[in-house]
Design a protein around this motif. Structure first.
Motif, PDB file in Angstrom:
ATOM      1  N   UNK A   1       9.507  -7.387  -6.451  1.00  0.00           N
ATOM      2  CA  UNK A   1      10.220  -8.656  -6.580  1.00  0.00           C
ATOM      3  C   UNK A   1      10.238  -9.288  -5.196  1.00  0.00           C
ATOM      4  N   UNK A   2       9.359 -10.255  -4.993  1.00  0.00           N
ATOM      5  CA  UNK A   2       8.987 -10.715  -3.664  1.00  0.00           C
ATOM      6  C   UNK A   2       9.687 -12.033  -3.329  1.00  0.00           C
ATOM      7  N   UNK A   3      10.520 -12.027  -2.263  1.00  0.00           N
ATOM      8  CA  UNK A   3      11.250 -13.221  -1.848  1.00  0.00           C
ATOM      9  C   UNK A   3      10.752 -13.793  -0.516  1.00  0.00           C
ATOM     10  N   UNK A   4       9.876 -13.084   0.184  1.00  0.00           N
ATOM     11  CA  UNK A   4       9.515 -13.451   1.549  1.00  0.00           C
ATOM     12  C   UNK A   4       8.583 -14.659   1.586  1.00  0.00           C
ATOM     13  N   UNK A   5       8.872 -15.597   2.485  1.00  0.00           N
ATOM     14  CA  UNK A   5       7.990 -16.752   2.712  1.00  0.00           C
ATOM     15  C   UNK A   5       6.962 -16.448   3.795  1.00  0.00           C
ATOM     16  N   UNK A   6       5.809 -17.126   3.747  1.00  0.00           N
ATOM     17  CA  UNK A   6       5.409 -18.147   2.784  1.00  0.00           C
ATOM     18  C   UNK A   6       5.066 -17.530   1.429  1.00  0.00           C
ATOM     19  N   UNK A   7       5.884 -17.848   0.430  1.00  0.00           N
ATOM     20  CA  UNK A   7       5.845 -17.181  -0.868  1.00  0.00           C
ATOM     21  C   UNK A   7       4.442 -17.103  -1.468  1.00  0.00           C
ATOM     22  N   UNK A   8       3.798 -18.251  -1.635  1.00  0.00           N
ATOM     23  CA  UNK A   8       2.510 -18.272  -2.332  1.00  0.00           C
ATOM     24  C   UNK A   8       1.462 -17.466  -1.577  1.00  0.00           C
ATOM     25  N   UNK A   9       1.406 -17.615  -0.256  1.00  0.00           N
ATOM     26  CA  UNK A   9       0.390 -16.915   0.532  1.00  0.00           C
ATOM     27  C   UNK A   9       0.607 -15.405   0.506  1.00  0.00           C
ATOM     28  N   UNK A  10       1.864 -14.981   0.633  1.00  0.00           N
ATOM     29  CA  UNK A  10       2.153 -13.543   0.621  1.00  0.00           C
ATOM     30  C   UNK A  10       1.793 -12.940  -0.731  1.00  0.00           C
ATOM     31  N   UNK A  11       2.227 -13.579  -1.815  1.00  0.00           N
ATOM     32  CA  UNK A  11       1.923 -13.050  -3.153  1.00  0.00           C
ATOM     33  C   UNK A  11       0.426 -13.064  -3.420  1.00  0.00           C
ATOM     34  N   UNK A  12      -0.250 -14.105  -3.000  1.00  0.00           N
ATOM     35  CA  UNK A  12      -1.701 -14.230  -3.205  1.00  0.00           C
ATOM     36  C   UNK A  12      -2.410 -13.060  -2.531  1.00  0.00           C
ATOM     37  N   UNK A  13      -2.047 -12.744  -1.300  1.00  0.00           N
ATOM     38  CA  UNK A  13      -2.686 -11.642  -0.575  1.00  0.00           C
ATOM     39  C   UNK A  13      -2.428 -10.301  -1.250  1.00  0.00           C
ATOM     40  N   UNK A  14      -1.197 -10.078  -1.702  1.00  0.00           N
ATOM     41  CA  UNK A  14      -0.870  -8.811  -2.373  1.00  0.00           C
ATOM     42  C   UNK A  14      -1.648  -8.678  -3.670  1.00  0.00           C
ATOM     43  N   UNK A  15      -1.722  -9.765  -4.441  1.00  0.00           N
ATOM     44  CA  UNK A  15      -2.488  -9.743  -5.693  1.00  0.00           C
ATOM     45  C   UNK A  15      -3.954  -9.434  -5.427  1.00  0.00           C
ATOM     46  N   UNK A  16      -4.495  -9.989  -4.347  1.00  0.00           N
ATOM     47  CA  UNK A  16      -5.920  -9.818  -4.050  1.00  0.00           C
ATOM     48  C   UNK A  16      -6.250  -8.440  -3.509  1.00  0.00           C
TER      49      UNK A  16
ATOM     50  N   UNK B   1       0.828  -1.212   0.000  1.00  0.00           N
ATOM     51  CA  UNK B   1       0.000   0.000   0.000  1.00  0.00           C
ATOM     52  C   UNK B   1       0.860   1.258   0.000  1.00  0.00           C
ATOM     53  N   UNK B   2       1.994   1.214   0.682  1.00  0.00           N
ATOM     54  CA  UNK B   2       2.939   2.333   0.572  1.00  0.00           C
ATOM     55  C   UNK B   2       3.418   2.464  -0.869  1.00  0.00           C
ATOM     56  N   UNK B   3       3.652   1.345  -1.531  1.00  0.00           N
ATOM     57  CA  UNK B   3       4.061   1.396  -2.937  1.00  0.00           C
ATOM     58  C   UNK B   3       2.979   2.026  -3.803  1.00  0.00           C
ATOM     59  N   UNK B   4       1.727   1.715  -3.539  1.00  0.00           N
ATOM     60  CA  UNK B   4       0.641   2.317  -4.319  1.00  0.00           C
ATOM     61  C   UNK B   4       0.676   3.832  -4.221  1.00  0.00           C
ATOM     62  N   UNK B   5       1.077   4.343  -3.070  1.00  0.00           N
ATOM     63  CA  UNK B   5       1.122   5.793  -2.856  1.00  0.00           C
ATOM     64  C   UNK B   5       2.418   6.413  -3.356  1.00  0.00           C
ATOM     65  N   UNK B   6       3.539   5.701  -3.252  1.00  0.00           N
ATOM     66  CA  UNK B   6       4.857   6.313  -3.442  1.00  0.00           C
ATOM     67  C   UNK B   6       5.575   5.853  -4.710  1.00  0.00           C
ATOM     68  N   UNK B   7       5.252   4.696  -5.222  1.00  0.00           N
ATOM     69  CA  UNK B   7       5.891   4.192  -6.455  1.00  0.00           C
ATOM     70  C   UNK B   7       4.931   3.220  -7.131  1.00  0.00           C
ATOM     71  N   UNK B   8       3.776   3.680  -7.562  1.00  0.00           N
ATOM     72  CA  UNK B   8       2.711   2.787  -8.041  1.00  0.00           C
ATOM     73  C   UNK B   8       3.084   1.967  -9.268  1.00  0.00           C
ATOM     74  N   UNK B   9       4.058   2.418 -10.033  1.00  0.00           N
ATOM     75  CA  UNK B   9       4.446   1.687 -11.239  1.00  0.00           C
ATOM     76  C   UNK B   9       5.616   0.738 -11.000  1.00  0.00           C
TER      77      UNK B   9
ATOM     78  N   UNK C   1      -4.169  -5.420  -3.596  1.00  0.00           N
ATOM     79  CA  UNK C   1      -3.552  -4.204  -4.113  1.00  0.00           C
ATOM     80  C   UNK C   1      -3.454  -4.241  -5.630  1.00  0.00           C
ATOM     81  N   UNK C   2      -3.050  -3.120  -6.194  1.00  0.00           N
ATOM     82  CA  UNK C   2      -2.850  -3.005  -7.637  1.00  0.00           C
ATOM     83  C   UNK C   2      -1.384  -3.113  -8.024  1.00  0.00           C
ATOM     84  N   UNK C   3      -0.531  -3.484  -7.093  1.00  0.00           N
ATOM     85  CA  UNK C   3       0.899  -3.547  -7.353  1.00  0.00           C
ATOM     86  C   UNK C   3       1.246  -4.772  -8.197  1.00  0.00           C
ATOM     87  N   UNK C   4       2.081  -4.559  -9.210  1.00  0.00           N
ATOM     88  CA  UNK C   4       2.585  -5.673 -10.018  1.00  0.00           C
ATOM     89  C   UNK C   4       3.594  -6.454  -9.176  1.00  0.00           C
ATOM     90  N   UNK C   5       3.349  -7.748  -9.046  1.00  0.00           N
ATOM     91  CA  UNK C   5       4.137  -8.575  -8.136  1.00  0.00           C
ATOM     92  C   UNK C   5       4.549  -9.860  -8.822  1.00  0.00           C
TER      93      UNK C   5
END
Length: 444
Positions: free
Chosen positions: A143-158, A131-139, A160-164
């Motif tokens: 590049x997401x390395x943090x585990x649990x990988x699938x769960x973290x990416x799934x939540x961000x995709x659901x 959400x900070x990225x949406x405000x400060x660097x939306x484009x 936010x509008x950030x490309x992940x």
């Protein structure tokens, strides 16, 4: 010039690896590298190390360091996340409390009670970053390395509008393993891999146009080779394909290998590690986690391990993907690699539409282009779905702060269900909620 923000830069070894990778490309050497961590001491060490690399090669790179996340994100073109939320205590609880109930996790960071509870304490922070990225660097690309990988990416995709895209080295690591087993050069392997993170399948495996699976199955009959990868070879025997991630990790994603001590002992004795069982059990990736490992982790003197005078300042390039992704996007060089992206109902057709899948992707100057894989063999998709079921409910629990979904996620975990009754699982969740209350959001 691009700005690359490292969030969680205090992960010294991993961050320094990614920095070396970036600086190994001449086209990226005029980048701004902004290092951010909430631990000022760790941040100072990685700042010093990064500047040594830059100065030793007289590079035009700009290096900034800050404990202010928003300052790091402002104007970033790429954001690399390597965060760990909570330190040692919650991890220890997430391993040792399930162990009291007979659930012997090997790592506990991706699935199982440990992975679900890690998601609960990690996803809120990762959503704050997005959400900070949406405000400060939306484009910017995350590049997401943090585990649990699938769960973290799934939540961000659901949320936010950030490309992940989620980045993991397990596929290239497995390819190196296979190359060793069948005695061919890694660079000469041709493979097509798809599934989910830590459970992706080598659907095609070739060398000079010839199928390598007969060679891999023959190698499995060599006791020394078999001992290096017991669980993955046995999974291949029964389900037909070799799988990514180590035997130790894989053993906790399935119900067959860690459900009782007799089976754990069989696998340890059959493995190469059976010859040095004590060392194996003290490892962070182990069959039976012990308190000795956590004692060791707590007492590591990270400052003493970093000596600027003797630091290797070479710009050798690792197998990690992040710098290659940035380089392809900035220069147009075409590469193919497996990344974790949203399924969108089209990449793997017999996995859920909203699942996070790990599929081949082409990267060039126009973006990241995931490949359509089609239908996985039914037995492989079925095993993936047992893990996706847990991920889906864990993401729901984290997004909605819903305790019922949290409990259901753990009840659907394959290893947990093979060991515990439903009532025992509720008791275990009670214990985990109490022990890790300080690291979790309030649940309803």
């Amino acid at each position: 010039m691009v700005k690359i923000a490292f969030i969680g830069a205090g992960s010294h070894t991993f961050t320094l690896t990614l920095v070396r990778d970036i600086l190994s490309f001449p086209e990226l050497r005029d980048s701004t590298l902004c290092l951010m961590d909430i631990d000022a001491e760790r941040l100072d060490r990685i700042d010093t190390a990064t500047r040594l690399l830059v100065d030793d090669h007289d590079l035009p790179t700009t290096v900034d360091a800050t404990t202010d996340r928003r300052a790091a994100l402002t104007g970033a073109d790429y954001v690399i996340t390597t965060i760990h939320v909570g330190g040692v205590e919650p991890v220890e609880n997430e391993i040792e409390i399930p162990q009291r109930y007979g659930i012997n996790q090997s790592v506990g960071d991706t699935l199982g009670p440990g992975g679900v509870f890690r998601a609960m304490r990690t996803i809120p922070t990762m959503l704050d970053i997005a959400r900070d990225m949406e405000a400060l660097c939306p484009d910017a690309l995350l590049l997401q390395h943090t585990n649990p990988m699938a769960m973290v990416c799934w939540a961000i995709e659901a949320e936010t509008e950030i490309d992940t895209c989620g980045i993991c080295h397990s596929i290239v690591g497995t390819a190196h393993d296979i190359a060793d087993y069948v005695d061919v050069e890694f660079e000469e392997l041709d493979y097509w891999v798809a599934g989910i993170n830590h459970m992706a399948w080598f659907l095609q495996l070739e060398h000079d146009g010839d199928d390598l699976y007969p060679d891999l199955k023959a190698a499995r009959e060599d006791p020394e080779i078999y001992a290096q990868d017991v669980v993955r070879f046995e999974t291949m025997d029964h389900f037909g394909h070799f799988i990514t991630e180590s035997s130790h990790h894989l053993s906790e994603y399935l119900p067959y290998f860690r459900h009782d001590q007799t089976e754990i002992d069989r696998l340890v004795d059959a493995s190469a590690y059976g010859t040095d069982r004590d060392e194996f059990e003290y490892s962070p990736v182990c069959w039976l986690p012990t308190g000795e490992y956590f004692d060791q982790w707590r007492t590591i003197d990270h400052a003493a391990q970093f000596d600027p005078e003797s630091m290797d300042t070479s710009l050798s390039r690792s197998e990690e993907y992040a710098a290659r992704i940035v380089h392809s996007l900035e220069t147009g060089v075409n590469r193919r690699m497996n990344l974790n992206v949203s399924n969108d109902g089209r990449l793997i057709t017999n996995l859920p539409d909203d699942a996070e899948v790990e599929v081949p992707c082409h990267i060039d100057g126009t973006g990241i282009h995931p490949c359509s894989v089609g239908t996985l063999p039914p037995q492989l998709a079925a095993l993936n779905r047992t893990n996706v079921n847990v991920q889906s409910l864990a993401v729901k629990a984290a997004r909605e702060r819903d305790e019922t979904s949290l409990r259901r996620a753990i009840k659907l975990d394959p290893l947990t269900a093979a060991v515990c009754t439903l009532a025992e699982i509720d008791d275990m969740v009670d214990d985990l909620l109490e022990a890790n209350a300080a690291y979790l959001p309030a649940l309803t």
